[in-house]
Design a protein around this motif. Structure first.
Motif, PDB file in Angstrom:
ATOM      1  N   ASN A  46       0.821  -1.213   0.000  1.00  0.00           N
ATOM      2  CA  ASN A  46       0.000   0.000   0.000  1.00  0.00           C
ATOM      3  C   ASN A  46       0.852   1.260   0.000  1.00  0.00           C
ATOM      4  O   ASN A  46       0.481   2.281  -0.595  1.00  0.00           O
ATOM      5  CB  ASN A  46      -0.922  -0.002   1.218  1.00  0.00           C
ATOM      6  CG  ASN A  46      -2.003  -1.060   1.118  1.00  0.00           C
ATOM      7  OD1 ASN A  46      -2.415  -1.434   0.017  1.00  0.00           O
ATOM      8  ND2 ASN A  46      -2.450  -1.561   2.253  1.00  0.00           N
ATOM      9  N   THR A  99       2.379   1.800  -3.550  1.00  0.00           N
ATOM     10  CA  THR A  99       1.379   2.162  -4.570  1.00  0.00           C
ATOM     11  C   THR A  99       0.598   3.419  -4.190  1.00  0.00           C
ATOM     12  O   THR A  99      -0.508   3.632  -4.689  1.00  0.00           O
ATOM     13  CB  THR A  99       0.398   0.997  -4.766  1.00  0.00           C
ATOM     14  OG1 THR A  99      -0.236   0.685  -3.507  1.00  0.00           O
ATOM     15  CG2 THR A  99       1.101  -0.236  -5.286  1.00  0.00           C
ATOM     16  N   THR A 100       1.166   4.254  -3.337  1.00  0.00           N
ATOM     17  CA  THR A 100       0.458   5.461  -2.899  1.00  0.00           C
ATOM     18  C   THR A 100       0.129   6.373  -4.081  1.00  0.00           C
ATOM     19  O   THR A 100      -1.001   6.862  -4.220  1.00  0.00           O
ATOM     20  CB  THR A 100       1.287   6.220  -1.857  1.00  0.00           C
ATOM     21  OG1 THR A 100       1.469   5.385  -0.712  1.00  0.00           O
ATOM     22  CG2 THR A 100       0.584   7.511  -1.445  1.00  0.00           C
ATOM     23  N   SER A 149      -2.724   5.452  -6.362  1.00  0.00           N
ATOM     24  CA  SER A 149      -4.063   5.441  -5.781  1.00  0.00           C
ATOM     25  C   SER A 149      -5.011   6.320  -6.597  1.00  0.00           C
ATOM     26  O   SER A 149      -4.674   7.458  -6.971  1.00  0.00           O
ATOM     27  CB  SER A 149      -4.011   5.936  -4.332  1.00  0.00           C
ATOM     28  OG  SER A 149      -5.311   6.140  -3.820  1.00  0.00           O
TER      29      SER A 149
END
Length: 531
Positions: free
Chosen positions: A105, A108-109, A112
């Motif tokens: 997470n 892959t900020t 988003s």
């Protein structure tokens, strides 16, 4: 005397009303009647009040036309909602629980979709931060070059843009309350919408199960009628989906559905032309159930479930047409925008690194998280366009409903066993002989053979009557029926429990019951049998 007093009082009231009604009359009339003009303060207040009302009316934006809606649907924010209609399986839950989910997470900020939707707002806040830092470093406070030499500002007489951070610290609690309340309310709306669709799924399956099995158990229902029932059930959920999606997205798909999935094209045409399609589907569903001519008790039970579908429709329309009060949403957005745009002024003094440039990335990070919370609430406020309604219509409802219809059409459940009503003698002696014969013929044992008309139970509609030679009849409660009426009896052998019959007070077979009291007594004796 009193009449004169009443007449004088009436004249005074009339004069008072005429003065009020002509206060804003034209100048010629006021001059003729010698009525004083309204004061300037009254006129200015009225004009100010009118301007404020017009300003408030301008805030409530009008519904956009089709061209504007089409333009907005082409934006990234709306297109990304199509990929948020998730239906999880066991494999998806395993992927969510994997050990590297946190690092994934984080990496892959910037991929988003939420961050991408906030690019205009984040760009504006970063620009404001850069302007604050440049103003203070170049004009008011001064800056430090790469050699560490301090240079004065070009306009040191200007006040620096910096304030104590305590002002933002004190207002953080108020902003947190606004964001928390808005987010919790919007999530509750999403949860209620998903609950309503869960009710649609469960009730659709229940209607198909009860109507198919009950109708085939005691009446000759053709396959076309069952197909009509399945189409009516499935078309309701599809019509509800069509009502809560923009026509630019779903209207063409809905028209294609009516041509391809609905067998009765007359009903499909009615559905396409209906102003309110879900209620048209409910009307077709009720009409189909009425044509089945179910037992009145069964009819009532099925209609209760149909009413549950109508309740789910009402809940969905309430959520779809009534947003969170717009003045609350606007106030929250203004509060958050003002707080974030002025945050660099409060952090300038605290972050005293090289020329205070750390203010810019810190403001960007804080703004990303806070604006992300507000964006999450906005995305969940209208929950239907992020619910997997199409997958629920096709996978959860249509698959199970049409399977039940096909099973009933093939006679795999509750096969029909004749055209005439089946009567069963309620006396214990007849039960001893009828049940084994029915089991031997592989028929439901409650069907039996035609017995005495004076002591017969009409099972065509699952009601239990005492027939007194065409006279009065009494109907017993089906919930209190003997346990042998709905289950297999030791593979068709009931002779093992005959001693229990001998111990009971068994009436003589040659004298069948002719009163309702005797019939109930016989039935109570049967309930005492362990069969």
């Amino acid at each position: 005397m009193w009449r004169k007093f009443d007449l004088l009082l009436a004249c005074l009231l009339l004069l008072n009303n005429s003065n009020e009604s002509t206060a804003f009359a034209p100048a010629s009339i006021r001059h003729k009647n010698k009525i004083p003009k309204p004061t300037t303060s009254t006129t200015s207040k009225t004009r100010l009040f009118s301007r404020r009302l017009k300003a408030l009316q301008s805030l409530e934006q009008k519904t956009p036309d089709e061209q504007e809606v089409s333009r907005l649907l082409d934006t990234y924010s709306e297109k990304s909602r199509l990929y948020r209609r998730n239906v999880f399986s066991a494999a998806d839950w395993i992927r969510v629980r994997r050990s590297d989910r946190f690092m994934n997470n984080i990496w892959t900020t910037f991929q988003s979709g939420l961050i991408r939707q906030l690019q205009p707002e984040l760009s504006a806040i970063v620009t404001a931060s850069v302007l604050v830092v440049l103003y203070n470093d170049i004009l008011a406070v001064g800056y430090v070059d790469f050699d560490g030499i301090k240079h004065a500002g070009m306009a040191p007489y200007l006040p620096p843009l910096e304030l104590p951070i305590v002002a933002w610290s004190l207002s953080t609690s108020a902003m947190g309350l606004l964001l928390t309340f808005r987010t919790s309310v919007c999530y509750a709306r999403w949860n209620e919408a998903r609950t309503a669709w869960g009710k649609v799924i469960n009730d659709s399956r229940s209607i198909a199960r009860m109507a198919c099995i009950w109708s085939k158990s005691y009446k000759s229902i053709n396959n076309e009628s069952l197909q009509r029932l399945g189409d009516a059930i499935c078309s309701f959920s599809r019509s509800l989906m069509n009502r809560t999606l923009p026509p630019q997205e779903d209207e063409a798909n809905f028209v294609y559905y009516t041509y391809k999935q609905i067998k009765d094209q007359d009903y499909a045409k009615v559905l396409r032309q209906a102003q309110h399609r879900p209620t048209a589907a409910l009307a077709e569903l009720t009409s189909t159930l009425v044509d089945f001519q179910l037992n009145p008790l069964h009819q009532v039970e099925v209609e209760k479930v149909v009413t549950g579908l109508c309740d789910a429709l009402g809940a969905s329309e309430r959520l779809f047409t009534s947003p969170v009060p717009r003045f609350y949403s606007r106030h929250t957005a203004r509060f958050l925008a003002f707080w974030l745009f002025t945050l660099p002024i409060g952090m300038y003094e605290q972050l005293d690194g090289w020329n205070h440039w750390a203010v810019i990335p810190m403001t960007l990070i804080i703004a990303s998280f806070l604006l992300g919370i507000e964006e999450l609430a906005t995305q969940m406020e209208e929950p239907f366009s992020i619910l997997p309604m199409e997958k629920m219509c096709e996978g959860s409802i249509r698959t199970s409903v049409m399977e039940q219809v096909e099973r009933s059409q093939q006679g795999m459940q509750a096969a029909y066993c004749g055209d005439e009503p089946h009567l069963i003698d309620a006396s214990p002696d007849n039960i001893r002989t009828v049940l084994p014969a029915a089991a031997a013929n592989n028929k439901p044992h409650w069907l039996g053979e035609e017995g005495s008309q004076a002591n017969a139970v009409d099972l065509t509609h699952h009601s239990y009557q005492q027939v007194n030679g065409g006279g009065e009849s009494a109907t017993a409660d089906p919930a209190q029926q003997p346990h042998w009426m709905g289950s297999s009896v030791n593979g068709g052998d009931v002779t093992t429990n005959l001693p229990a019959v001998a111990e009971a007070e068994d009436p003589s077979p040659s004298a069948p019951a002719t009163t309702f009291e005797e019939y109930m007594k016989n039935r109570n004796n049967l309930e005492s049998l362990d069969i």
